[in-house]
Design an enzyme around this catalytic site. Structure first.
Site, PDB file in Angstrom:
ATOM      1  N   ARG A 138      47.434  82.257  58.989  1.00 31.84           N
ATOM      2  CA  ARG A 138      48.413  82.072  58.365  1.00 31.84           C
ATOM      3  C   ARG A 138      49.249  83.119  58.140  1.00 31.84           C
ATOM      4  NH1 ARG A 138      48.440  85.508  55.068  1.00 31.84           N
ATOM      5  NH2 ARG A 138      50.344  84.679  54.059  1.00 31.84           N
ATOM      6  N   ALA A 176      53.971  83.247  58.625  1.00 28.82           N
ATOM      7  CA  ALA A 176      54.906  82.871  59.905  1.00 28.82           C
ATOM      8  C   ALA A 176      54.886  83.646  61.313  1.00 28.82           C
ATOM      9  CB  ALA A 176      56.187  82.877  59.491  1.00 28.82           C
ATOM     10  N   ASP A 229      59.478  82.026  55.728  1.00 25.13           N
ATOM     11  CA  ASP A 229      58.949  81.157  56.938  1.00 25.13           C
ATOM     12  C   ASP A 229      60.124  80.539  57.686  1.00 25.13           C
ATOM     13  OD1 ASP A 229      56.830  81.168  54.585  1.00 25.13           O
ATOM     14  OD2 ASP A 229      55.881  80.673  56.677  1.00 25.13           O
TER      15      ASP A 229
HETATM   16  O1  MRU Z   1      50.749  79.227  53.705  1.00 23.32           O
HETATM   17  P1  MRU Z   1      51.355  80.785  54.159  1.00 23.32           P
HETATM   18  O2  MRU Z   1      50.082  81.421  53.563  1.00 23.32           O
HETATM   19  O3  MRU Z   1      51.249  80.600  55.604  1.00 23.32           O
HETATM   20  O4  MRU Z   1      52.560  80.955  53.928  1.00 23.32           O
HETATM   21  C1  MRU Z   1      53.117  82.170  53.947  1.00 23.32           C
HETATM   22  C2  MRU Z   1      54.279  82.848  53.542  1.00 23.32           C
HETATM   23  O5  MRU Z   1      54.818  82.120  52.829  1.00 23.32           O
HETATM   24  C3  MRU Z   1      54.684  84.133  54.002  1.00 23.32           C
HETATM   25  O6  MRU Z   1      55.437  84.749  52.898  1.00 23.32           O
HETATM   26  C4  MRU Z   1      55.540  84.117  55.122  1.00 23.32           C
HETATM   27  O7  MRU Z   1      55.000  83.206  56.164  1.00 23.32           O
HETATM   28  C5  MRU Z   1      55.985  85.321  55.715  1.00 23.32           C
HETATM   29  S1  MRU Z   1      54.749  86.284  56.445  1.00 23.32           S
HETATM   30  C6  MRU Z   1      55.328  87.681  57.064  1.00 23.32           C
END
Ligand code: MRU
Length: 339
Positions: free
Chosen positions: A46, A48, A237
């Site tokens: 998980r 981004a 994201d």
């Molecule tokens: O649902 P997730 O855990 O994939 O969400 C991740 C986030 O919202 C992070 O803040 C985002 O992806 C930035 S990671 C560098």
């Protein structure tokens, strides 16, 4: 010493299963497209940048493991795989940008060997580029804090090693402040419903001996005021050209609170999270996940079985609430015009 959350390992893709951390630290070996898709959907992988890195390696893995000798048929198979991978999680634009690059490699290849070689190379390049992005973001971000005192920083979710394969974005800035002796403490909201803050960020920070405290999501307002938080730093994201930013659900709450208390609110993200096709946040697709994730905490049902729940995985923070966007290309301020 941990291996990285995503790595090509012989003819498999080795991941750290983040859905079970911290009670179970387990590597999982991905052999097939189906397993790869499940890993993204179930948040074993998980964050981004990490989703994009993993997806690029996954396409390379499918090509490496395929017994298909006919180039045209192999290409068709890979195009279908890319479509399925793009169908996993809609919000982080990094995935779609990586798949666009990978699709071009598939289209351009003239032989099977060239195809496999270039897919692997592209995945490694995307991985390496995110490493550099994280390092630049950390440097630019830490430079916003004047030396001579220590800072109290609030963040959300997980934006570090587990989200990027490298030092991280928002968490990268925090690590850098710590290294420079400028960090007093990090305040980490648990990040319901899947607890990325409590499970991953707290774990990661303690592994690196960074002082951190956990708080419930509904304590953020009072804690921000009572503990005199100096700044909020979050990841992203998808960022529209005008700076509107989609990030983990709860980010908007922090931005509104920071605005209320007059605290800087920073977004730290690579340009791979900028969607230059979107002029504002209105067009950002927001993932809605299963209501079970809200009704159950791990294996415990916390409401009536037939209760209805709403589970947006992300929210959108409007540009005017963002003090600055820290990227690998420098720090941007209002009016944002990212492209
Ligand atoms: O649902 P997730 O855990 O994939 O969400 C991740 C986030 O919202 C992070 O803040 C985002 O992806 C930035 S990671 C560098």
């Amino acid at each position: 010493m941990l291996n990285r959350p995503v790595e090509l390992y012989r003819d498999t893709l080795r991941i750290i299963d983040q859905s079970r951390l911290p009670e179970l630290m387990r590597y999982e070996y991905i052999y097939t497209l189906r397993e790869g898709i499940r890993a993204i959907k179930d948040l074993k992988v998980r964050g981004a940048p990490l989703i994009a890195i993993f997806a690029a390696y996954l396409v390379a893995l499918i090509a490496i493991r395929s017994k298909e000798k006919n180039l045209k048929r192999l290409k068709t198979r890979l195009h279908r795989a890319i479509e399925k991978i793009e169908d996993t999680r809609p919000t982080a634009v990094n995935l779609f940008k990586a798949m666009k690059e990978v699709r071009k490699i598939v289209e351009d290849a003239r032989t099977r060997d060239e195809l496999i070689y270039n897919l692997r190379k592209k995945a490694e390049e995307i991985d390496e580029a995110e490493k550099l992005n994280c390092e630049k973001i950390s440097d630019y971000g830490a430079a916003l804090f004047k030396p001579g005192r220590k800072y109290r920083i609030m963040t959300i979710c997980n934006t570090g090693f587990f989200a990027t394969n490298h030092i991280g974005t928002a968490l990268g800035v925090i690590y850098k402040l710590h290294t420079e002796g400028l960090l007093e403490r990090v305040y980490v909201p648990e990040t319901r419903p899947l607890l990325q803050g409590a499970r991953l960020t707290m774990w990661e920070l303690s592994q690196n001996s960074v002082p951190a405290v956990l708080l419930t999501d509904n304590a953020t307002g009072f804690v921000m005021e009572r503990e005199k938080i100096d700044a909020v730093i979050v990841g992203a994201d998808r960022i529209a050209r005008n700076g509107d930013t989609a990030n983990k659900i709860g980010t908007l709450n922090l931005a509104i609170l920071a605005h209320h208390f007059g605290i800087p609110f920073y977004v730290a993200a690579p340009f791979t999270s900028v969607d230059s096709e979107l002029s504002s946040g209105i067009g950002i697709p927001i993932e809605k996940r299963d209501e079970k994730e809200v009704k159950w905490v791990r294996k415990c049902l916390i409401t009536k079985e037939d209760a209805r729940a709403i589970n947006y995985a992300f929210d959108i923070t409007p540009n005017f609430l963002i003090t600055a966007i820290i990227t690998d290309r420098g720090v941007f301020r209002k009016p944002y015009n990212l492209s």
